[in-house]
Design an enzyme around this catalytic site. Structure first.
Site, PDB file in Angstrom:
ATOM      1  N   SER A  20       0.529  -1.516  -0.194  1.00 57.65           N
ATOM      2  CA  SER A  20      -0.136   0.013   0.273  1.00 57.65           C
ATOM      3  C   SER A  20       0.977   1.515  -0.035  1.00 57.65           C
ATOM      4  O   SER A  20       2.018   1.224   0.988  1.00 57.65           O
ATOM      5  CB  SER A  20      -1.388   0.107   1.262  1.00 57.65           C
ATOM      6  OG  SER A  20      -1.256   1.758   1.215  1.00 57.65           O
ATOM      7  N   THR A  67      -9.319  -2.003   3.748  1.00 61.86           N
ATOM      8  CA  THR A  67      -9.495  -1.814   2.168  1.00 61.86           C
ATOM      9  C   THR A  67      -9.852  -3.611   2.403  1.00 61.86           C
ATOM     10  O   THR A  67      -9.890  -4.000   2.894  1.00 61.86           O
ATOM     11  CB  THR A  67      -7.993  -1.826   1.788  1.00 61.86           C
ATOM     12  OG1 THR A  67      -8.269  -1.654   0.386  1.00 61.86           O
ATOM     13  CG2 THR A  67      -7.229  -2.532   2.154  1.00 61.86           C
ATOM     14  N   LYS A  71     -14.156  -4.222   3.669  1.00 63.33           N
ATOM     15  CA  LYS A  71     -14.540  -2.963   3.740  1.00 63.33           C
ATOM     16  C   LYS A  71     -16.810  -3.155   4.014  1.00 63.33           C
ATOM     17  O   LYS A  71     -16.919  -1.935   4.483  1.00 63.33           O
ATOM     18  CB  LYS A  71     -15.048  -2.002   2.140  1.00 63.33           C
ATOM     19  CG  LYS A  71     -13.260  -1.866   1.957  1.00 63.33           C
ATOM     20  CD  LYS A  71     -13.678  -0.501   0.376  1.00 63.33           C
ATOM     21  CE  LYS A  71     -12.338  -0.021   0.455  1.00 63.33           C
ATOM     22  NZ  LYS A  71     -12.328   0.758  -0.543  1.00 63.33           N
ATOM     23  N   ASP A 107     -14.045   7.229  -0.128  1.00 63.10           N
ATOM     24  CA  ASP A 107     -14.185   6.525  -0.946  1.00 63.10           C
ATOM     25  C   ASP A 107     -14.399   7.048  -2.987  1.00 63.10           C
ATOM     26  O   ASP A 107     -13.693   7.930  -3.007  1.00 63.10           O
ATOM     27  CB  ASP A 107     -14.097   5.391  -1.353  1.00 63.10           C
ATOM     28  CG  ASP A 107     -13.213   4.032  -1.223  1.00 63.10           C
ATOM     29  OD1 ASP A 107     -11.489   4.524  -1.245  1.00 63.10           O
ATOM     30  OD2 ASP A 107     -13.335   3.372  -0.587  1.00 63.10           O
ATOM     31  N   GLY A 131     -18.927  -2.028 -14.724  1.00 60.98           N
ATOM     32  CA  GLY A 131     -18.677  -2.928 -13.107  1.00 60.98           C
ATOM     33  C   GLY A 131     -19.823  -2.662 -12.686  1.00 60.98           C
ATOM     34  O   GLY A 131     -20.576  -1.564 -12.717  1.00 60.98           O
ATOM     35  N   ALA A 132     -20.454  -3.890 -12.096  1.00 60.84           N
ATOM     36  CA  ALA A 132     -21.352  -3.704 -10.981  1.00 60.84           C
ATOM     37  C   ALA A 132     -21.212  -4.639  -9.339  1.00 60.84           C
ATOM     38  O   ALA A 132     -21.801  -4.761  -8.900  1.00 60.84           O
ATOM     39  CB  ALA A 132     -23.188  -4.399 -11.344  1.00 60.84           C
ATOM     40  N   GLY A 134     -18.598  -3.883  -5.552  1.00 65.87           N
ATOM     41  CA  GLY A 134     -19.149  -3.131  -4.523  1.00 65.87           C
ATOM     42  C   GLY A 134     -18.088  -1.661  -5.070  1.00 65.87           C
ATOM     43  O   GLY A 134     -19.180  -0.443  -4.535  1.00 65.87           O
TER      44      GLY A 134
END
Length: 302
Positions: A20, A67, A71, A107, A131-132, A134
């Protein structure tokens, strides 16, 4: 900085977290502002999240980022959750309060700040969302909140895309019922398409396209959700939430078709800045944000 008994400890929980760049954001901010704060990666193995949150509370950690893959899983272990995070169904920032942690989602505000800084407009725009999952779900509600005109959701599994569009359109219906107004367009706010149905999209206009999947992420950098170059003629601007690599194949295809393309590093920057603001009750200037962004680029070898 001298670490002592008064040092405020913050960190990142997830699995894995070793690569990260979030410590670059927070430790540099602490140094710039003269805060007695240290930020560390905190890998939490599967099955140990509940005990990790309890341990952080016992040690008095001031705040944490969350992360993947935690989440949504972290929510039951929180004392309180911010309304935006509750609507999205995901938390990425924890703030210590009396008796536990309050969960926030930075976010999506981070994505919005990033888009604004890049001159990308949402209000009144027709948008394609790839995309679908999260991330896409959170973005769909952000687009609704910020006044997008219409959103087309493309996903490999059309049923999943339809479930998301139904959820967003129901939120529109409830809002209009409460406000006693009608939605100004005959079409629903969101529409669902299978990925291969992209050819059915009206090609007489151009769209803002947001790439919200992990396709093209390192190390699989030569892939894009849609490879057909004809699709990219629909794109006036493409925003990829991925930041590693800093130029994805999606972005290259957008640029080759004449569109503007952006990566997700600024989204990572601003979600981190908002978290730091929550932990320290401050507002971070644009000049400071720019300094931190350059340090993130350096850490990534740019």
């Amino acid at each position: 900085m001298t670490i002592d008994a008064k040092t405020k400890v913050c960190g990142l929980i997830g699995y894995p977290v070793g690569h990260s760049v979030s410590p670059v954001i927070h430790n540099n901010l602490a140094e710039m502002y003269g805060h007695n704060l240290v930020y560390v990666p905190l890998p939490v193995e599967p099955g140990k999240l509940k005990s990790a949150i309890a341990g952080a509370e016992a040690f008095g950690f001031a705040g944490m980022n969350v992360t993947v893959p935690y989440k949504s899983e972290v929510i039951p272990y929180l004392k309180e959750i911010d309304p935006l995070a509750k609507q999205i169904g995901a938390v990425n920032t924890l703030v210590h309060t009396d008796g536990g942690y309050k969960g926030y989602n930075t976010d999506m505000p981070g994505l919005y700040r990033a888009m604004c800084s890049d001159g990308i407009q949402i209000e009144g725009e027709e948008i394609i969302l790839l995309g679908a999952g999260g991330v896409a779900r959170a973005i769909a509600f952000l687009l609704l909140e910020k006044g997008a005109k219409h959103v087309i959701i493309l996903n490999r599994n059309k049923e999943r895309a339809k479930n998301l569009t139904d959820e967003v359109n129901e939120a529109v219906r409830q809002r209009k019922t409460e406000e006693k107004t009608a939605f100004p367009h005959k079409m629903p706010f969101a529409a669902a398409y299978a990925l291969e149905e992209y050819r059915e999209i009206n090609d007489s206009r151009q769209y803002l396209v947001i790439q919200a999947t992990n396709v093209g992420m390192f190390p699989h950098t030569e892939h894009a959700v849609i490879e057909d170059e004809s699709f990219y003629r629909l794109v006036k601007a493409g925003y990829d939430v991925i930041f590693n690599p800093l130029e994805t194949r999606f972005m290259r295809l957008v640029r080759q078709a004449g569109g503007e393309a952006y990566h997700g590093l600024k989204m990572l920057l601003y979600q981190g800045l908002i978290a730091y603001e929550l932990w320290n009750d401050i507002l971070i200037s644009g000049e400071t944000a720019e300094v931190i962004y350059r340090k993130m680029e350096k850490a990534l070898g740019v």
